[in-house]
Design a protein around this motif. Structure first.
Motif, PDB file in Angstrom:
ATOM      1  N   ASN A 307     -36.902 -30.670  11.244  1.00 35.13           N
ATOM      2  CA  ASN A 307     -36.569 -30.827   9.828  1.00 35.13           C
ATOM      3  C   ASN A 307     -35.801 -29.618   9.288  1.00 35.13           C
ATOM      4  OD1 ASN A 307     -37.768 -33.364   8.405  1.00 35.13           O
ATOM      5  ND2 ASN A 307     -39.288 -32.777   9.933  1.00 35.13           N
ATOM      6  N   TYR A 308     -36.141 -28.408   9.758  1.00 41.81           N
ATOM      7  CA  TYR A 308     -35.345 -27.245   9.347  1.00 41.81           C
ATOM      8  C   TYR A 308     -33.908 -27.380   9.852  1.00 41.81           C
ATOM      9  CZ  TYR A 308     -39.521 -24.809   7.726  1.00 41.81           C
ATOM     10  OH  TYR A 308     -40.649 -24.456   7.028  1.00 41.81           O
ATOM     11  N   ASP A 309     -33.741 -27.905  11.054  1.00 43.59           N
ATOM     12  CA  ASP A 309     -32.389 -28.112  11.587  1.00 43.59           C
ATOM     13  C   ASP A 309     -31.584 -29.062  10.701  1.00 43.59           C
ATOM     14  OD1 ASP A 309     -32.751 -26.402  13.700  1.00 43.59           O
ATOM     15  OD2 ASP A 309     -33.302 -27.968  15.137  1.00 43.59           O
ATOM     16  N   LYS A 310     -32.234 -30.109  10.200  1.00 42.78           N
ATOM     17  CA  LYS A 310     -31.531 -31.066   9.339  1.00 42.78           C
ATOM     18  C   LYS A 310     -31.134 -30.428   8.016  1.00 42.78           C
ATOM     19  CE  LYS A 310     -33.528 -35.231  11.355  1.00 42.78           C
ATOM     20  NZ  LYS A 310     -34.387 -36.418  11.150  1.00 42.78           N
ATOM     21  N   VAL A 311     -31.992 -29.551   7.491  1.00 44.83           N
ATOM     22  CA  VAL A 311     -31.634 -28.836   6.263  1.00 44.83           C
ATOM     23  C   VAL A 311     -30.423 -27.945   6.514  1.00 44.83           C
ATOM     24  CG1 VAL A 311     -32.398 -27.063   4.640  1.00 44.83           C
ATOM     25  CG2 VAL A 311     -33.960 -28.885   5.293  1.00 44.83           C
ATOM     26  N   LEU A 312     -30.430 -27.251   7.653  1.00 40.34           N
ATOM     27  CA  LEU A 312     -29.369 -26.293   7.944  1.00 40.34           C
ATOM     28  C   LEU A 312     -28.051 -26.980   8.296  1.00 40.34           C
ATOM     29  CD1 LEU A 312     -31.594 -23.808   9.906  1.00 40.34           C
ATOM     30  CD2 LEU A 312     -30.481 -23.371   7.710  1.00 40.34           C
ATOM     31  N   GLU A 313     -28.113 -28.249   8.704  1.00 39.33           N
ATOM     32  CA  GLU A 313     -26.868 -28.989   8.934  1.00 39.33           C
ATOM     33  C   GLU A 313     -26.050 -29.099   7.645  1.00 39.33           C
ATOM     34  OE1 GLU A 313     -27.775 -32.774  10.589  1.00 39.33           O
ATOM     35  OE2 GLU A 313     -28.522 -31.966  12.483  1.00 39.33           O
ATOM     36  N   SER A 314     -26.745 -29.318   6.535  1.00 41.15           N
ATOM     37  CA  SER A 314     -26.053 -29.487   5.257  1.00 41.15           C
ATOM     38  C   SER A 314     -25.930 -28.174   4.488  1.00 41.15           C
ATOM     39  CB  SER A 314     -26.771 -30.529   4.396  1.00 41.15           C
ATOM     40  OG  SER A 314     -28.125 -30.154   4.204  1.00 41.15           O
ATOM     41  N   ASN A 315     -26.819 -27.215   4.757  1.00 41.82           N
ATOM     42  CA  ASN A 315     -26.773 -25.932   4.054  1.00 41.82           C
ATOM     43  C   ASN A 315     -27.042 -24.800   5.043  1.00 41.82           C
ATOM     44  OD1 ASN A 315     -26.790 -23.852   2.242  1.00 41.82           O
ATOM     45  ND2 ASN A 315     -28.705 -24.419   1.243  1.00 41.82           N
ATOM     46  N   PRO A 316     -26.029 -24.399   5.818  1.00 39.97           N
ATOM     47  CA  PRO A 316     -26.255 -23.389   6.869  1.00 39.97           C
ATOM     48  C   PRO A 316     -26.532 -21.995   6.343  1.00 39.97           C
ATOM     49  CG  PRO A 316     -23.932 -23.977   6.736  1.00 39.97           C
ATOM     50  CD  PRO A 316     -24.655 -24.913   5.820  1.00 39.97           C
ATOM     51  N   GLU A 317     -26.477 -21.770   5.027  1.00 40.78           N
ATOM     52  CA  GLU A 317     -26.737 -20.447   4.465  1.00 40.78           C
ATOM     53  C   GLU A 317     -28.108 -20.359   3.816  1.00 40.78           C
ATOM     54  OE1 GLU A 317     -23.583 -19.239   1.921  1.00 40.78           O
ATOM     55  OE2 GLU A 317     -22.015 -19.560   3.426  1.00 40.78           O
ATOM     56  N   ASP A 318     -28.987 -21.286   4.130  1.00 40.70           N
ATOM     57  CA  ASP A 318     -30.335 -21.289   3.550  1.00 40.70           C
ATOM     58  C   ASP A 318     -31.206 -20.291   4.319  1.00 40.70           C
ATOM     59  OD1 ASP A 318     -32.970 -21.843   2.733  1.00 40.70           O
ATOM     60  OD2 ASP A 318     -32.443 -23.902   2.229  1.00 40.70           O
ATOM     61  N   ALA A 319     -31.371 -19.101   3.760  1.00 39.38           N
ATOM     62  CA  ALA A 319     -32.109 -18.042   4.453  1.00 39.38           C
ATOM     63  C   ALA A 319     -33.572 -18.418   4.685  1.00 39.38           C
ATOM     64  CB  ALA A 319     -32.022 -16.744   3.652  1.00 39.38           C
ATOM     65  N   LEU A 320     -34.182 -19.086   3.703  1.00 39.52           N
ATOM     66  CA  LEU A 320     -35.589 -19.467   3.853  1.00 39.52           C
ATOM     67  C   LEU A 320     -35.773 -20.437   5.019  1.00 39.52           C
ATOM     68  CD1 LEU A 320     -38.502 -19.434   2.830  1.00 39.52           C
ATOM     69  CD2 LEU A 320     -37.895 -21.291   1.256  1.00 39.52           C
ATOM     70  N   ALA A 321     -34.866 -21.401   5.157  1.00 35.81           N
ATOM     71  CA  ALA A 321     -34.971 -22.353   6.268  1.00 35.81           C
ATOM     72  C   ALA A 321     -34.807 -21.634   7.607  1.00 35.81           C
ATOM     73  CB  ALA A 321     -33.917 -23.443   6.120  1.00 35.81           C
ATOM     74  N   TRP A 322     -33.846 -20.702   7.689  1.00 34.12           N
ATOM     75  CA  TRP A 322     -33.678 -19.940   8.932  1.00 34.12           C
ATOM     76  C   TRP A 322     -34.932 -19.130   9.245  1.00 34.12           C
ATOM     77  CZ3 TRP A 322     -30.343 -21.147  12.389  1.00 34.12           C
ATOM     78  CH2 TRP A 322     -29.051 -21.587  12.073  1.00 34.12           C
ATOM     79  N   HIS A 323     -35.525 -18.503   8.211  1.00 28.84           N
ATOM     80  CA  HIS A 323     -36.736 -17.695   8.412  1.00 28.84           C
ATOM     81  C   HIS A 323     -37.888 -18.557   8.938  1.00 28.84           C
ATOM     82  CE1 HIS A 323     -39.938 -14.747   7.526  1.00 28.84           C
ATOM     83  NE2 HIS A 323     -40.614 -15.817   7.106  1.00 28.84           N
ATOM     84  N   ASN A 324     -38.168 -19.651   8.211  1.00 25.94           N
ATOM     85  CA  ASN A 324     -39.296 -20.500   8.613  1.00 25.94           C
ATOM     86  C   ASN A 324     -39.065 -21.133   9.982  1.00 25.94           C
ATOM     87  OD1 ASN A 324     -40.590 -19.895   6.247  1.00 25.94           O
ATOM     88  ND2 ASN A 324     -39.986 -21.760   5.198  1.00 25.94           N
ATOM     89  N   ARG A 325     -37.825 -21.490  10.258  1.00 25.48           N
ATOM     90  CA  ARG A 325     -37.489 -22.025  11.587  1.00 25.48           C
ATOM     91  C   ARG A 325     -37.809 -20.987  12.669  1.00 25.48           C
ATOM     92  NH1 ARG A 325     -32.986 -21.961  15.020  1.00 25.48           N
ATOM     93  NH2 ARG A 325     -32.595 -23.916  16.127  1.00 25.48           N
ATOM     94  N   GLY A 326     -37.466 -19.733  12.408  1.00 30.08           N
ATOM     95  CA  GLY A 326     -37.768 -18.679  13.373  1.00 30.08           C
ATOM     96  C   GLY A 326     -39.261 -18.511  13.614  1.00 30.08           C
ATOM     97  N   ILE A 327     -40.059 -18.608  12.527  1.00 23.90           N
ATOM     98  CA  ILE A 327     -41.519 -18.491  12.670  1.00 23.90           C
ATOM     99  C   ILE A 327     -42.056 -19.609  13.554  1.00 23.90           C
ATOM    100  CG2 ILE A 327     -43.709 -18.532  11.430  1.00 23.90           C
ATOM    101  CD1 ILE A 327     -42.079 -15.988  10.970  1.00 23.90           C
ATOM    102  N   ARG A 328     -41.594 -20.847  13.321  1.00 19.31           N
ATOM    103  CA  ARG A 328     -42.098 -21.974  14.113  1.00 19.31           C
ATOM    104  C   ARG A 328     -41.656 -21.861  15.568  1.00 19.31           C
ATOM    105  NH1 ARG A 328     -45.862 -22.030  10.829  1.00 19.31           N
ATOM    106  NH2 ARG A 328     -45.415 -22.871   8.755  1.00 19.31           N
ATOM    107  N   LEU A 329     -40.442 -21.380  15.820  1.00 14.68           N
ATOM    108  CA  LEU A 329     -39.997 -21.190  17.200  1.00 14.68           C
ATOM    109  C   LEU A 329     -40.818 -20.108  17.883  1.00 14.68           C
ATOM    110  CD1 LEU A 329     -36.157 -21.457  16.618  1.00 14.68           C
ATOM    111  CD2 LEU A 329     -37.521 -22.969  18.079  1.00 14.68           C
TER     112      LEU A 329
END
Length: 443
Positions: A307-329
């Motif tokens: 789901n974070y990947d889908k958010v980043l497809e449309s908004n690749p500059e979303d820092a919060l999504a990148w952060h949370n994605r990193g935590i889950r990885l």
């Protein structure tokens, strides 16, 4: 161990053929605040499954076994419970509870344990609810017993809907009248001069029906929002449900309903509600971010990353999504991918201390202590009052063989957290390396 020392009410064990049904039962118990140990919720990727199951069994008041021919025939799920029931410790057998999903020839400990017969409940939702309430009464005698099954069936079907006001009833009556008019035109009971005229009348009525239906749902949604502002979450949830009964394609109502369920700590229902919203409007970034957050809390890390990947497809500059994605990885034990995600988060928001902290932890796991120390230094520049981060910085410097600098970091940490045993231990080890034995022993 006394019953007050158990962490969970029920340990749920099943064969994968009954996984969906077992999850349904776990969720039903969870809604009534019974604490259920269910492996899909509790086990994390990379856990030692056998060890975790054995530890969980010790923490559960009852060990509920979903009995079926598949369970009995397959030794693997049985062997995970202390290598088979016949050799299990006596205190475990005394806590066994047989939940009969499908009739089968049961091994001795299961046959001798208390039994609740759920046979046929997978196809019969009323029977499932009845048996689930029996189980809840068994687990907690203060929970009301469902009584006679036939009477329960009658009461279940006659369950009253929440009362609605005169305005809502008027809307519903108007909609029924439109639907009846459409039916009478279509069947010829209300004749038209030409087929084209009849089709035109039906189209107009259908338009009015959709418009009125939308207005009805919109009124209920506004009421739900008002209840939510007042803090009455139960009334808000009921109003959102009424809005969705009138208009099942009301994406925002599904999303706000999910928010209320999160506030009520009914997380698994919230996931379903968010998914309902996204099935209608898959481009709603806020809803997808909330869904990903809840999936992460529930331990469904892969689904969260998707789901974070889908958010980043449309908004690749979303820092919060990148952060949370990193935590889950990181929780999925993919540190290199996690590092890449956290670096992207810092590109768009370099002043976020928690992202620098997560980056430092990942670099430490990748055995890059010098880079980890630099990352922790950035955290301390932004927030120098964190004793835990001073300890992390000391650990990184220790692995860089910068022992004196590590000792200074440990001392800074202890000024903020005076009695932290881990920091004292690490300080002692660093002093020992420098040959300062008296101070090391004191630490």
């Amino acid at each position: 161990m006394s019953s007050g020392h158990y962490k969970f009410d029920l340990f749920l064990r099943y064969h994968r053929a009954q996984a969906r049904w077992a999850r349904q039962l776990a969720e039903r118990l969870d809604r009534e605040d019974f604490k259920v140990w269910f492996d899909r919720w509790m086990l994390q990727p990379g856990d030692d499954r056998r060890l975790e199951l054995q530890l969980a069994i010790e923490q559960c008041r009852w060990i509920g076994v979903v009995a079926s021919p598949e369970f009995v025939a397959n030794p693997w799920p049985r062997d995970e419970l202390y290598s088979g029931f016949s050799h299990a410790p006596p205190r475990q057998n005394q806590r066994l509870l047989t939940l009969l999903h499908t009739p089968a020839e049961l091994p001795r400990p299961l046959a001798e344990a208390p039994l609740l017969d759920f046979s046929g409940s997978e196809e019969d939702p009323v029977l499932f609810e009845y048996r689930a309430r029996e189980l809840m009464h068994f687990l907690d005698p203060s929970f009301p017993t469902p009584g006679d099954l036939q009477r329960f069936r009658l009461q279940y079907h006659r369950r009253e809907e929440p009362p609605e006001d005169e305005e809502v009833r008027g809307f519903q009556a108007f909609l029924r009248a439109i639907q009846l008019a459409i039916l009478r035109i279509a069947t010829g009971e209300m004749p038209s001069a030409t087929p084209e005229e009849g089709a035109r009348k039906i189209a107009i009525l259908q338009f009015l029906q959709r418009l009125f239906q939308w207005n009805s749902a919109d009124i209920q949604f506004d009421r739900a929002e008002e209840w939510r502002k007042r803090g009455n979450l139960t009334e808000a949830l009921a109003a959102y449900d009424r809005a969705l009964n009138m208009d099942p394609n009301f994406a925002l109502a599904w999303s706000r309903r999910g928010d209320v369920l999160v506030q009520l700590a009914r997380y698994r229902e919230a996931v379903d509600s968010y998914n309902g919203s996204l099935s209608i409007n898959p481009y709603d970034e806020e809803t997808r971010l909330r869904l990903a957050l809840i999936l992460g809390r529930l331990g469904q890390y892969k689904a969260a990353v998707v789901n974070y990947d889908k958010v980043l497809e449309s908004n690749p500059e979303d820092a919060l999504a990148w952060h949370n994605r990193g935590i889950r990885l990181m929780q999925l034990k993919r540190p290199k991918l996690a590092l890449n995600s956290l670096n992207k988060a810092l590109r768009y928001n370099p002043q976020q201390p928690r992202t620098w902290l997560a980056r430092g932890i990942v670099l430490r796991r990748l055995r890059r202590p010098s880079s980890a120390a630099a990352s922790f230094a950035r955290v301390l520049k932004l927030n120098p009052r964190s004793g835990r981060v001073w300890r992390y910085q000391g650990n990184a410097l220790f692995h860089c063989q910068r022992l004196r600098s590590a000792i200074e970091c440990y001392k800074r940490s202890l000024r903020l957290r005076r009695r932290d045993p881990i920091t004292l231990h690490n300080l002692g080890v660093a002093l020992l390396r420098l040959g300062q034995y008296r101070l090391a022993r004191k630490a």
